[in-house]
Design an enzyme around this catalytic site. Structure first.
Site, PDB file in Angstrom:
ATOM      1  CG  HIS A 223      -2.010  -0.977   1.303  1.00  0.00           C
ATOM      2  ND1 HIS A 223      -2.014  -1.630   2.406  1.00  0.00           N
ATOM      3  CD2 HIS A 223      -3.128  -1.367   0.609  1.00  0.00           C
ATOM      4  CE1 HIS A 223      -3.113  -2.636   2.198  1.00  0.00           C
ATOM      5  NE2 HIS A 223      -3.527  -2.462   1.183  1.00  0.00           N
TER       6      HIS A 223
ATOM      7  CE  LYS B 111     -13.949  -7.460   4.659  1.00  0.00           C
ATOM      8  NZ  LYS B 111     -12.909  -7.111   3.826  1.00  0.00           N
TER       9      LYS B 111
ATOM     10  NE  ARG C 206      -2.516  -7.689  -3.777  1.00  0.00           N
ATOM     11  CZ  ARG C 206      -3.565  -8.142  -3.292  1.00  0.00           C
ATOM     12  NH1 ARG C 206      -2.925  -8.405  -1.911  1.00  0.00           N
ATOM     13  NH2 ARG C 206      -4.534  -8.559  -3.289  1.00  0.00           N
TER      14      ARG C 206
ATOM     15  CB  SER D 297      -4.244  -6.680   4.595  1.00  0.00           C
ATOM     16  OG  SER D 297      -3.947  -5.471   4.299  1.00  0.00           O
TER      17      SER D 297
END
Ligand code: PNS
Length: 172
Positions: free
Chosen positions: A17, A41, A95, A133
């Site tokens: 990030h 979440k 990515r 993450s």
């Protein structure tokens, strides 16, 4: 003044990030890192901790750029956050090709919701292409060392949170 919003969960912010943020600052005058508050979440770091860790991580990793970075929580639609913040663009990192499909869908949906806002993608540096993450959280929760995956102050915070959750102590 060109303003962009870099939205995400950032649970936690990784060096991938940070790399995308750094490169976006070559293109935009100001970048707002917008931290999603998602009531559905249960994050490892609550929203206040995510904001804190991003602020400290950016100060450590990008000291020459931190004046041009804001960090704020947001709830609701990313495009509404962009409108409120006067941002013309959304920043996202890619990515690998596996990221592409979901990102394409989001970019088109956001453009449909707010045609005046466009999405800009930066390819995450190869050295961070494997980082996520969720993997960092898993490593820390099993007692692994996140050094080199997240800024140092973020690593320390994660290890403390994992210890409070009852994670095994780090192997040396
Ligand atoms: O770091 P993440 O979890 O990949 O980030 C996803 C995020 C926060 C960018 C996305 O879930 C989002 O924009 N959520 C806000 C709600 C919204 O705008 N949904 C419509 C997206 S098309």
């Amino acid at each position: 003044m060109r303003v962009a919003v870099y939205p995400g969960s950032f649970d936690p912010i990784t060096l991938g990030h940070v790399d995308v943020l750094r490169r976006s600052l070559d293109v935009f005058d100001r970048v707002v890192v917008a931290v999603l508050v998602n009531p559905k979440k249960a994050p490892m770091l609550d929203v206040a901790a995510r904001v804190d860790t991003i602020v400290s991580g950016v100060a450590e990793a990008l000291p020459d750029f931190s004046e041009r970075v804001d960090v704020r929580p947001f709830a609701g639609l990313t495009v509404e956050a962009c409108r409120e913040l006067g941002a013309s663009h959304i920043i996202r990192g890619l990515r690998a090709v596996s990221d592409f499909e979901a990102e394409l869908q989001m970019a088109h949906m956001n453009h449909r919701l707010a045609p005046e806002i466009d999405t800009v993608f930066f390819m995450t540096a190869l050295e961070f292409g494997y980082l996520s993450s969720s993997l960092v959280r898993e490593i820390v929760r099993f007692g692994g060392d996140p050094a080199g995956m997240v800024p140092p102050s973020v690593a320390a915070r994660l290890v403390a949170v994992a210890a409070a959750e009852g994670a095994p102590s780090r192997m040396r």
